[in-house]
Design an enzyme around this catalytic site. Structure first.
Site, PDB file in Angstrom:
ATOM      1  N   CYS A  54       9.916  14.397  -3.709  1.00 47.82           N
ATOM      2  CA  CYS A  54      10.886  14.145  -4.459  1.00 47.82           C
ATOM      3  C   CYS A  54      12.261  13.895  -2.415  1.00 47.82           C
ATOM      4  O   CYS A  54      10.926  15.296  -2.029  1.00 47.82           O
ATOM      5  CB  CYS A  54      12.123  14.959  -4.919  1.00 47.82           C
ATOM      6  SG  CYS A  54      11.664  15.275  -6.441  1.00 47.82           S
ATOM      7  N   ARG A 103       8.208   9.651  -0.159  1.00 50.70           N
ATOM      8  CA  ARG A 103       8.302  11.201  -1.043  1.00 50.70           C
ATOM      9  C   ARG A 103       7.737  11.551  -2.763  1.00 50.70           C
ATOM     10  O   ARG A 103       7.620  12.100  -3.052  1.00 50.70           O
ATOM     11  CB  ARG A 103       9.080  12.054  -0.596  1.00 50.70           C
ATOM     12  CG  ARG A 103       8.952  11.763   0.532  1.00 50.70           C
ATOM     13  CD  ARG A 103      10.207  13.074   1.357  1.00 50.70           C
ATOM     14  NE  ARG A 103       9.798  14.379   1.092  1.00 50.70           N
ATOM     15  CZ  ARG A 103       9.056  15.449   1.209  1.00 50.70           C
ATOM     16  NH1 ARG A 103       8.625  15.168   2.548  1.00 50.70           N
ATOM     17  NH2 ARG A 103       9.383  16.522   1.096  1.00 50.70           N
ATOM     18  N   TRP A 141      10.355  11.893  -7.710  1.00 55.21           N
ATOM     19  CA  TRP A 141       8.830  11.790  -8.664  1.00 55.21           C
ATOM     20  C   TRP A 141       8.966  12.743  -9.208  1.00 55.21           C
ATOM     21  O   TRP A 141       9.116  14.400  -9.259  1.00 55.21           O
ATOM     22  CB  TRP A 141       7.789  12.508  -6.694  1.00 55.21           C
ATOM     23  CG  TRP A 141       6.351  12.502  -7.673  1.00 55.21           C
ATOM     24  CD1 TRP A 141       6.098  11.217  -7.846  1.00 55.21           C
ATOM     25  CD2 TRP A 141       6.283  13.441  -8.597  1.00 55.21           C
ATOM     26  NE1 TRP A 141       4.395  11.771  -8.458  1.00 55.21           N
ATOM     27  CE2 TRP A 141       4.817  13.046  -8.636  1.00 55.21           C
ATOM     28  CE3 TRP A 141       6.321  14.253  -8.790  1.00 55.21           C
ATOM     29  CZ2 TRP A 141       3.564  13.054  -9.348  1.00 55.21           C
ATOM     30  CZ3 TRP A 141       5.203  15.381  -9.634  1.00 55.21           C
ATOM     31  CH2 TRP A 141       3.573  14.927  -9.911  1.00 55.21           C
ATOM     32  N   ASN A 177      15.249  19.007  -4.564  1.00 54.43           N
ATOM     33  CA  ASN A 177      13.829  18.319  -4.492  1.00 54.43           C
ATOM     34  C   ASN A 177      12.508  20.204  -4.575  1.00 54.43           C
ATOM     35  O   ASN A 177      13.466  21.267  -4.479  1.00 54.43           O
ATOM     36  CB  ASN A 177      13.044  18.334  -2.610  1.00 54.43           C
ATOM     37  CG  ASN A 177      11.757  18.252  -2.595  1.00 54.43           C
ATOM     38  OD1 ASN A 177      11.181  18.220  -3.614  1.00 54.43           O
ATOM     39  ND2 ASN A 177      11.104  18.369  -1.197  1.00 54.43           N
ATOM     40  N   GLY A 178      11.695  19.882  -5.777  1.00 51.84           N
ATOM     41  CA  GLY A 178      11.595  21.152  -6.313  1.00 51.84           C
ATOM     42  C   GLY A 178      11.670  20.978  -7.716  1.00 51.84           C
ATOM     43  O   GLY A 178      11.754  20.670  -8.708  1.00 51.84           O
ATOM     44  N   GLU A 195     -14.575  11.140  -0.341  1.00 51.85           N
ATOM     45  CA  GLU A 195     -13.505  10.235   0.200  1.00 51.85           C
ATOM     46  C   GLU A 195     -12.918   9.109  -0.195  1.00 51.85           C
ATOM     47  O   GLU A 195     -11.751   8.414  -0.157  1.00 51.85           O
ATOM     48  CB  GLU A 195     -13.070  10.709   1.302  1.00 51.85           C
ATOM     49  CG  GLU A 195     -11.967   9.923   2.747  1.00 51.85           C
ATOM     50  CD  GLU A 195     -10.311  10.833   1.632  1.00 51.85           C
ATOM     51  OE1 GLU A 195     -10.744  11.567   1.505  1.00 51.85           O
ATOM     52  OE2 GLU A 195      -9.695  10.578   2.534  1.00 51.85           O
ATOM     53  N   LYS A 240      -9.537   6.841  -2.310  1.00 52.41           N
ATOM     54  CA  LYS A 240      -9.011   6.171  -1.178  1.00 52.41           C
ATOM     55  C   LYS A 240      -9.000   4.948  -3.183  1.00 52.41           C
ATOM     56  O   LYS A 240      -8.044   4.253  -2.890  1.00 52.41           O
ATOM     57  CB  LYS A 240      -9.445   5.547  -0.490  1.00 52.41           C
ATOM     58  CG  LYS A 240      -9.403   6.540   0.896  1.00 52.41           C
ATOM     59  CD  LYS A 240      -8.404   6.304   1.373  1.00 52.41           C
ATOM     60  CE  LYS A 240      -7.851   7.865   0.826  1.00 52.41           C
ATOM     61  NZ  LYS A 240      -7.146   9.105   1.432  1.00 52.41           N
ATOM     62  N   GLU A 289      -7.362   5.945  -5.747  1.00 55.88           N
ATOM     63  CA  GLU A 289      -5.564   6.021  -5.463  1.00 55.88           C
ATOM     64  C   GLU A 289      -4.618   4.525  -5.140  1.00 55.88           C
ATOM     65  O   GLU A 289      -4.059   4.858  -5.860  1.00 55.88           O
ATOM     66  CB  GLU A 289      -4.984   7.208  -4.907  1.00 55.88           C
ATOM     67  CG  GLU A 289      -5.749   6.672  -3.784  1.00 55.88           C
ATOM     68  CD  GLU A 289      -5.390   8.004  -2.179  1.00 55.88           C
ATOM     69  OE1 GLU A 289      -4.133   8.669  -2.709  1.00 55.88           O
ATOM     70  OE2 GLU A 289      -5.780   8.121  -1.433  1.00 55.88           O
ATOM     71  N   HIS A 311     -29.840  13.419 -11.125  1.00 59.46           N
ATOM     72  CA  HIS A 311     -29.638  14.705 -12.114  1.00 59.46           C
ATOM     73  C   HIS A 311     -28.362  14.310 -13.345  1.00 59.46           C
ATOM     74  O   HIS A 311     -27.784  14.939 -13.253  1.00 59.46           O
ATOM     75  CB  HIS A 311     -28.926  15.894 -11.685  1.00 59.46           C
ATOM     76  CG  HIS A 311     -29.608  16.391 -10.223  1.00 59.46           C
ATOM     77  ND1 HIS A 311     -31.804  16.939 -11.313  1.00 59.46           N
ATOM     78  CD2 HIS A 311     -29.864  16.644  -9.108  1.00 59.46           C
ATOM     79  CE1 HIS A 311     -32.137  17.542  -9.849  1.00 59.46           C
ATOM     80  NE2 HIS A 311     -31.698  16.630  -8.818  1.00 59.46           N
ATOM     81  N   LYS A 353       3.677  11.577  -1.944  1.00 62.37           N
ATOM     82  CA  LYS A 353       2.541  11.515  -0.657  1.00 62.37           C
ATOM     83  C   LYS A 353       2.691  13.629  -0.306  1.00 62.37           C
ATOM     84  O   LYS A 353       1.407  13.550   0.051  1.00 62.37           O
ATOM     85  CB  LYS A 353       4.042  11.030   0.505  1.00 62.37           C
ATOM     86  CG  LYS A 353       2.322  11.053   2.337  1.00 62.37           C
ATOM     87  CD  LYS A 353       1.585  10.343   2.378  1.00 62.37           C
ATOM     88  CE  LYS A 353       0.451  10.231   3.588  1.00 62.37           C
ATOM     89  NZ  LYS A 353      -0.374   9.961   3.812  1.00 62.37           N
TER      90      LYS A 353
HETATM   91  O1  M6R Z   1       0.033  16.547   2.478  1.00 63.24           O
HETATM   92  P1  M6R Z   1      -1.541  17.428   2.463  1.00 63.24           P
HETATM   93  O2  M6R Z   1      -2.320  17.085   3.512  1.00 63.24           O
HETATM   94  O3  M6R Z   1      -1.542  18.683   2.045  1.00 63.24           O
HETATM   95  O4  M6R Z   1      -2.310  16.777   1.343  1.00 63.24           O
HETATM   96  C1  M6R Z   1      -2.548  17.180   0.096  1.00 63.24           C
HETATM   97  C2  M6R Z   1      -3.488  15.816  -0.828  1.00 63.24           C
HETATM   98  O5  M6R Z   1      -2.144  15.373  -1.840  1.00 63.24           O
HETATM   99  C3  M6R Z   1      -3.701  14.294   0.322  1.00 63.24           C
HETATM  100  O6  M6R Z   1      -4.628  14.593   0.618  1.00 63.24           O
HETATM  101  C4  M6R Z   1      -3.761  12.965  -1.359  1.00 63.24           C
HETATM  102  O7  M6R Z   1      -4.860  13.557  -2.042  1.00 63.24           O
HETATM  103  C5  M6R Z   1      -3.766  11.945  -0.461  1.00 63.24           C
HETATM  104  N1  M6R Z   1      -2.910  10.878  -1.159  1.00 63.24           N
HETATM  105  C6  M6R Z   1      -5.116  11.667  -1.039  1.00 63.24           C
HETATM  106  O8  M6R Z   1      -4.701  10.085   0.012  1.00 63.24           O
END
Ligand code: M6R
Length: 612
Positions: A2, A27, A74, A100-101, A485, A489, A492, A508, A607
């Site tokens: 948010c 956000r 969000w 927000n929260g 990673e 990527k 997501e 395994h 984000k």
């Molecule tokens: O802001 P942060 O690095 O603490 O966020 C952690 C994760 O939410 C963040 O890395 C998330 O996995 C990303 N969207 C990955 O691309």
């Protein structure tokens, strides 16, 4: 999670709020809304979908007010729709709130209020809060500021809120606990926002509100009190953020811009930290606390998502270079596990946003148990940066694409510097290794640039695999976290199912998935695991898997075995994850674009994850 923006001043607030919401959209982007005074009454406009949808609808109203509040959501409580979007009215429609929260005890408060006749229109916890404040006002006859204070003393959970009230139409009241809120101070005008991005265009003078603080902004200025009603002098800071850093700069997406920024962002992460004459490493933010790192019985790296992957890379670095025990923890598991923590443990919290709720909670837990906490954060002045004892900023610049790219490489760069500095101090790095590492780091920005020059080839591979339904990513050693990673990527932003594994784990279980339809990405650079990974590639090829391999420039063996190769320059093994991850970022990006995905704002994500 948010985004909040509010304005008080002489400018028309609606266009300013809409622009601010677009900057904050990363956000949360499932719905948005604004509240403004127009013709003496409080008006709310809310809309499911993107801020542009809200803009299209509310623009027709010809809003001219110079005070207003806006929110991009969000969803946590209640599905994304027009009704659940913020702002929320009090029952007499004389107050509007953005939040927000999460208000954790909202259900109990709601029940109490319903018994008193309150009717709720939305499913949100936020609407309960404004009704609660309204109820306290009525019951106690106290001014709004006092009613907010009483309400917030009873509220459990996290919040950043801003309230606009018809009874004080030239005033904004804001408060925070656990969710960020920054106040921009202009010439006779104020901007309240979740972060500085919507503010920087107008002023660089800001005040970060702390937890349990309430801010009252009106013609008399800015007043800050805490929940015990003790007044505090606002501490005005200057932000360094430049406007270009939060704009796309000609790229079609922030993600692509951020991928291509990496030669610069990685250089910025190292800037001033390696003395050219002596090769000595200096991380200013660790000064005064470095001894804790040297004496650490154990280093515990905590983070979430991509930041956790950076922690996994760092595990190899700290163990190899500084010969120290390392554990890497998902912050969300660590915080609830009753972990054994000693006073001579060092926790390194890794976070791009510096606002991730689970990481913050993990820090608080480790702090309570006596550990020293270091932060590796990107967002300057963020909650995590302020909650830690010491730390090193990554200096990657704002990352706006939801998928983390340059933040990851900057985190790994800073963690590499920390590991080298520690190893050097402890005498666990031989001179020639140290020299090799420094040379590797110096060459890194240029080498990342070289990998980016391969974008065209990576795009062609992306085209071939656009409609694949699954992907497997495999790597060994330092490239195992890179495999994780790469898979994260891809899933997501393209919504393709992808799994990352240590290459040796394949036999395994995951090997059962391999057939002619399964693309397998190997990170197979020429390093200490080379022969082993060659065998793993053979195992996949023997089962007809389609292999894309990230190899070291000039490799002659692997290209003969696999379907596609992407070359990266030769570098020091400890530094190579910073190169091998780049093609994986580009591959995900191009596949997502070719599938028509909303790359910068993928579905269901936000984000900054400020709820657990
Ligand atoms: O802001 P942060 O690095 O603490 O966020 C952690 C994760 O939410 C963040 O890395 C998330 O996995 C990303 N969207 C990955 O691309």
């Amino acid at each position: 999670m948010c985004g909040i923006i509010a304005y008080l001043g002489d400018r028309p607030s609606f266009p300013l709020i809409i622009k601010g919401l677009k900057r904050l959209e990363y956000r949360g982007y499932d719905s948005s809304g604004v509240a403004v005074f127009e013709n003496g009454s409080l008006n709310i406009f809310k809309k499911k979908g993107k801020v542009a949808d809200l803009e299209a609808e509310a623009s027709a109203a010809g809003l001219t007010a110079t005070i207003g509040i806006g929110h991009t959501r969000w969803a946590t409580h209640g599905e994304p729709n027009d009704v659940n979007a913020h702002p929320h009215f009090s029952s007499d429609r004389r107050m509007a709130l953005i939040h927000n929260g999460i208000i954790e005890n909202y259900a109990a408060i709601k029940q109490r209020l319903e018994k008193k006749g309150h009717v709720f229109l939305s499913d949100t916890d936020s609407e309960v809060l404004i009704h609660f404040i309204e109820d306290i006002r009525k019951e106690t006859g106290q001014p709004l500021e006092e009613a907010v204070r009483i309400a917030l003393r009873e509220v459990v959970g996290a919040y950043a809120i801003v309230i606009l009230s018809q009874d004080a139409p030239d005033q904004l009241i804001a408060a925070r606990k656990g969710s960020p809120l920054v106040i921009g101070i202009g010439d006779g005008e104020y901007f309240l926002a979740s972060d500085a991005t919507p503010i920087v265009e107008y002023t660089k003078n800001v005040v970060y509100l702390d937890d349990y603080e309430i801010a009252v902004v009106n013609a008399h200025g800015l007043k800050i009190v805490n929940l015990d009603n003790t007044e505090k002098l606002p501490y005005v800071q200057t932000i360094e953020l430049e406007l270009e850093a939060i704009e796309k700069g000609g790229y079609p997406h922030f993600m692509l811009k951020e991928i291509f920024e990496q030669p610069r962002s990685v250089a910025d992460s190292m800037r001033g930290r390696i003395q050219p004459a002596t090769g000595m490493l200096q991380l200013g933010g660790l000064t005064g606390h470095f001894d804790k790192l040297v004496e650490a019985r154990r280093i515990i790296l905590v983070g979430c998502g991509t930041s956790w992957h950076a922690g996994l890379v760092a595990e190899y670095l700290f163990e190899e270079l500084a010969r120290v025990n390392v554990e890497v923890e998902y912050a969300s598991e660590f915080r609830y596990r009753n972990p054994v923590i000693h006073h001579d443990d060092v926790v390194i919290a890794i976070s791009q946003s510096g606002e991730t709720a689970d990481t913050l909670a993990a820090i608080e837990l480790a702090k309570e148990r006596g550990a020293t906490i270091f932060g590796v954060c990107n967002a300057v002045g963020s909650s995590i940066a302020r909650a830690t004892h010491a730390g090193a900023y990554t200096h990657a610049g704002p990352e706006i694409g939801v998928a983390s790219t340059k933040a990851f490489t900057s985190q790994v760069t800073v963690l590499t510097l920390m590991a080298i500095a520690l190893g050097r101090h402890k005498g666990t790095i031989r001179d020639e290794v140290f020299t090799g590492l420094l040379e590797g780091l110096a060459a890194l920005p240029g080498q990342i640039g070289q990998v980016l020059e391969n974008a065209g080839k990576i795009k062609e591979i992306a085209y071939i695999f656009t409609y694949a339904r699954n992907f497997i990513y495999l790597g060994r050693g330092l490239h195992f976290p890179v495999a994780l990673e790469g898979a994260l990527k891809l899933k997501e932003i393209s919504y393709i199912h992808a799994e990352g594994y240590p290459a040796a784990e394949m036999k395994h279980g995951p090997i059962a998935l391999i057939d002619e339809d399964m693309p397998v990405i190997f990170i197979a650079t020429r390093d200490s695991s080379y022969e082993k990974i060659v065998s793993n590639i053979q195992e996949v090829k023997a089962r007809k898997g389609r292999v894309i391999a990230i190899v070291t420039e000039g490799d002659e063996l692997i290209p003969k075995m696999v379907d596609f190769v992407i070359e990266i320059p030769e570098s020091h093994e400890m530094i190579s994850p910073l190169l091998s991850v780049i093609p994986l970022q580009l591959l995900s990006y191009y596949i997502a674009v070719m599938r028509g995905r909303d790359v910068d704002q993928p579905r269901n994500l936000a984000k900054s994850v400020t709820v657990e």
